[in-house]
Enzyme design. Structure first.
Site, PDB file in Angstrom:
ATOM      1  N   GLY A  59       0.835  -1.198   0.000  1.00 31.46           N
ATOM      2  CA  GLY A  59       0.000   0.000   0.000  1.00 31.46           C
ATOM      3  C   GLY A  59       0.863   1.239   0.000  1.00 31.46           C
ATOM      4  O   GLY A  59       1.885   1.298   0.698  1.00 31.46           O
ATOM      5  N   ALA A  62      -0.228   7.934   1.990  1.00 28.22           N
ATOM      6  CA  ALA A  62       0.730   8.883   2.542  1.00 28.22           C
ATOM      7  C   ALA A  62       1.588   8.260   3.641  1.00 28.22           C
ATOM      8  O   ALA A  62       2.822   8.306   3.588  1.00 28.22           O
ATOM      9  CB  ALA A  62      -0.014  10.110   3.067  1.00 28.22           C
ATOM     10  N   LYS A 207      -5.683   2.449  10.454  1.00 23.33           N
ATOM     11  CA  LYS A 207      -6.534   2.964  11.533  1.00 23.33           C
ATOM     12  C   LYS A 207      -7.981   2.912  11.062  1.00 23.33           C
ATOM     13  O   LYS A 207      -8.440   3.788  10.333  1.00 23.33           O
ATOM     14  CB  LYS A 207      -6.136   4.387  11.899  1.00 23.33           C
ATOM     15  CG  LYS A 207      -4.742   4.495  12.497  1.00 23.33           C
ATOM     16  CD  LYS A 207      -4.402   5.913  12.882  1.00 23.33           C
ATOM     17  CE  LYS A 207      -3.043   5.996  13.561  1.00 23.33           C
ATOM     18  NZ  LYS A 207      -2.675   7.360  13.979  1.00 23.33           N
ATOM     19  N   ALA A 246       1.917  12.435   8.309  1.00 25.47           N
ATOM     20  CA  ALA A 246       2.960  11.771   7.519  1.00 25.47           C
ATOM     21  C   ALA A 246       3.955  12.753   6.914  1.00 25.47           C
ATOM     22  O   ALA A 246       5.171  12.583   7.024  1.00 25.47           O
ATOM     23  CB  ALA A 246       2.308  10.925   6.426  1.00 25.47           C
ATOM     24  N   LYS A 296     -10.760   8.066  16.828  1.00 20.09           N
ATOM     25  CA  LYS A 296     -10.562   9.515  16.697  1.00 20.09           C
ATOM     26  C   LYS A 296     -10.947  10.004  15.306  1.00 20.09           C
ATOM     27  O   LYS A 296     -11.341  11.169  15.131  1.00 20.09           O
ATOM     28  CB  LYS A 296      -9.127   9.899  17.053  1.00 20.09           C
ATOM     29  CG  LYS A 296      -8.015   9.118  16.336  1.00 20.09           C
ATOM     30  CD  LYS A 296      -7.621   9.713  15.026  1.00 20.09           C
ATOM     31  CE  LYS A 296      -6.524   8.906  14.355  1.00 20.09           C
ATOM     32  NZ  LYS A 296      -6.142   9.433  13.038  1.00 20.09           N
ATOM     33  N   ASN A 359      -9.375  13.399   7.794  1.00 22.18           N
ATOM     34  CA  ASN A 359     -10.775  13.248   8.183  1.00 22.18           C
ATOM     35  C   ASN A 359     -11.408  14.586   8.543  1.00 22.18           C
ATOM     36  O   ASN A 359     -12.549  14.867   8.173  1.00 22.18           O
ATOM     37  CB  ASN A 359     -10.888  12.255   9.342  1.00 22.18           C
ATOM     38  CG  ASN A 359     -10.639  10.831   8.900  1.00 22.18           C
ATOM     39  OD1 ASN A 359     -11.524  10.151   8.423  1.00 22.18           O
ATOM     40  ND2 ASN A 359      -9.391  10.371   9.045  1.00 22.18           N
TER      41      ASN A 359
END
Length: 473
Positions: A59, A62, A207, A246, A296, A359
């Site tokens: 994968g 970022a 995450k 990142a 979060k 997000n």
């Protein structure tokens, strides 16, 4: 990030003593201790002389790209001991507007411009800007550009587009995939590992969570998906996460992270991954930290909406923060007997995501009308917005009557989601699409909304812990 390197090369081709100058001119010394950390991990994996330690990042989002680039920057010079590669799917085209922006980034950085000219790669970016050539994500990654992070050039990477070639003999696999893609890709990987003698290590960066409602409601995390898909024992699967962005980590902003998993691996891996600007701690509580990393993202989307709808009102954002953190505290009491141990890491991860995470950005763009839900949750230039699927998963789980908790005011058992009004409204906005983004402000301004302190007291003063949520007896 990496501007100038003063090299002291030995006959064996290694940069034994390298001084790297970062963007602000500060020297960062990486001496023999770097090779010692590499040798320590090699010994633990029973590597003999001449046998490469092979790491592949699966994968190329970022964080996955930055993580692989950090390892390459640190250990890539030890060519007879170490190999790092990154896998991404082939064929992803770079649209012309992105190609134009990439060209501007290249020409703003003399070091990058010179590097591409030396590699005879500059002309294709000229042609991409003009629309005379289509650039591809795997192609630009080889030159050090992540499609989800164009403004932060990385080091050139060894890119593999054939998944079997990438993973079949890897000692360590980095899961840089979104949680929504983890199961599918690792099920494919498992077919290539059937004949393996040694068991690889997997470090998951993902995450996000999924919900399983039968036979009992429970959370499924990426490490559990990998375990089920491949049969690799959970002791060989670890999670790494922390409050970080990142691009800033690659630009050497000071950051912390935590690697969680079995003692056999995590101590050595923490030392292996640690840098002067990237401090890695270790912890045994893998699943709970992993779930917190997904939680979060849920509330970050709402924070972005509130910021956009109130023109960045500090007062409105602080009201939202008080309510969302109280809901997160309540949820942690459902998930662990010692929630206080998670308070610091969870709040830190939440804070950085609200400041600069994708997000929160997604919530802002939805509220401004610059994005719509019909566009999906994989956004060009940003990647997968993990919080959307996490909203659905947490809502479904916490709606189950088998998890009912006693509500002291209503004097009756209620599903935990009834104590989480922000989660409920986000579900209506993002999943059910019954409300516009303005509904989140209406929820915050409802005079019947309980004091956040009340929610925390309910969690602290009642038996809330539900071990079955994490698959524990």
């Amino acid at each position: 990030m990496v501007g100038v390197e003063e090299e002291n090369n030995h006959d064996n081709g290694h940069e034994r003593n390298t001084m790297t100058i970062n963007g602000n001119g500060t020297p960062l010394h990486n001496g023999n201790c770097t090779e010692e950390k590499l040798d320590e991990l090699r010994r633990l994996l029973n590597k003999s002389d001449g046998d490469l330690l092979k790491i592949v990042s699966v994968g190329a989002g970022a964080w996955g790209s930055v993580f692989a680039a950090l390892l390459h920057d640190s250990y890539g010079n030890f060519r007879d001991k170490f190999q790092i590669r990154i896998w991404r799917r082939p064929g992803k085209a770079v649209d012309r507007s992105t190609a134009k922006h990439l060209f501007e980034v290249i020409n703003s950085r003399e070091d990058i411009l010179r590097r591409l000219i030396r590699r005879c790669a500059y002309l294709k970016y000229v042609e991409g800007r003009l629309g005379d050539r289509i650039l591809y994500a795997d192609e630009i990654l080889r030159d050090g550009f992540c499609l989800n992070m164009i403004d932060t050039p990385l080091c050139p990477m060894k890119v593999v587009t054939n998944l079997q070639e990438a993973v079949w003999d890897a000692d360590i696999v980095i899961n840089g995939l979104p949680s929504t893609e983890t199961r599918e890709v690792f099920e494919e990987i498992s077919r290539f590992w059937k004949e393996r003698v040694s068991v690889p290590i997997v470090i998951s960066l993902a995450k996000g969570i999924e919900a399983a409602l039968k036979p009992v409601p429970r959370i499924i995390t990426p490490t559990q998906m990998i375990n089920r898909a491949t049969g690799i024992p959970l002791e060989n699967i670890l999670y790494l996460g922390g409050p970080n962005i990142a691009s800033e980590i690659y630009n050497r902003e000071y950051a912390n992270a935590r690697i969680c998993g079995a003692h056999k691996w995590r101590k050595v891996l923490a030392r292996f991954l640690r840098r002067p600007h990237f401090i890695v701690w270790d912890n045994s509580d893998l699943v709970t930290h992993e779930v917190m990393g997904g939680l979060k993202n849920v509330y970050a989307i709402g924070a972005g909406m509130v910021a956009a709808l109130t023109n960045e009102s500090a007062t409105s954002k602080s009201v939202y923060f008080a309510h969302c953190t109280s809901e997160m505290i309540l949820i942690t009491h459902l998930l662990t007997e010692e929630p206080e141990k998670l308070a610091g890491p969870l709040l830190a991860d939440t804070y950085v995501t609200l400041l600069k995470g994708r997000n929160a950005w997604y919530g802002q763009m939805l509220a401004k009308g610059e994005l719509s839900l019909d566009m999906g949750d994989s956004i060009t230039g940003k990647g997968m917005i993990q919080g959307v699927s996490a909203v659905g998963a947490f809502y479904e789980l916490l709606s189950q009557s088998s998890l009912n908790v006693f509500h002291p005011e209503e004097k009756k058992p209620v599903a935990p989601v009834e104590l989480c009004p922000i989660l409920k409204i986000l579900y209506k906005i993002l999943i059910k699409r019954e409300c516009s983004t303005e509904a989140i402000l209406q929820a915050l301004r409802d005079e019947t909304l309980n004091d956040p302190r009340d929610r925390i007291e309910i969690a602290q003063n009642h038996t809330f812990y539900r071990p079955t949520l994490l698959g524990k007896p």
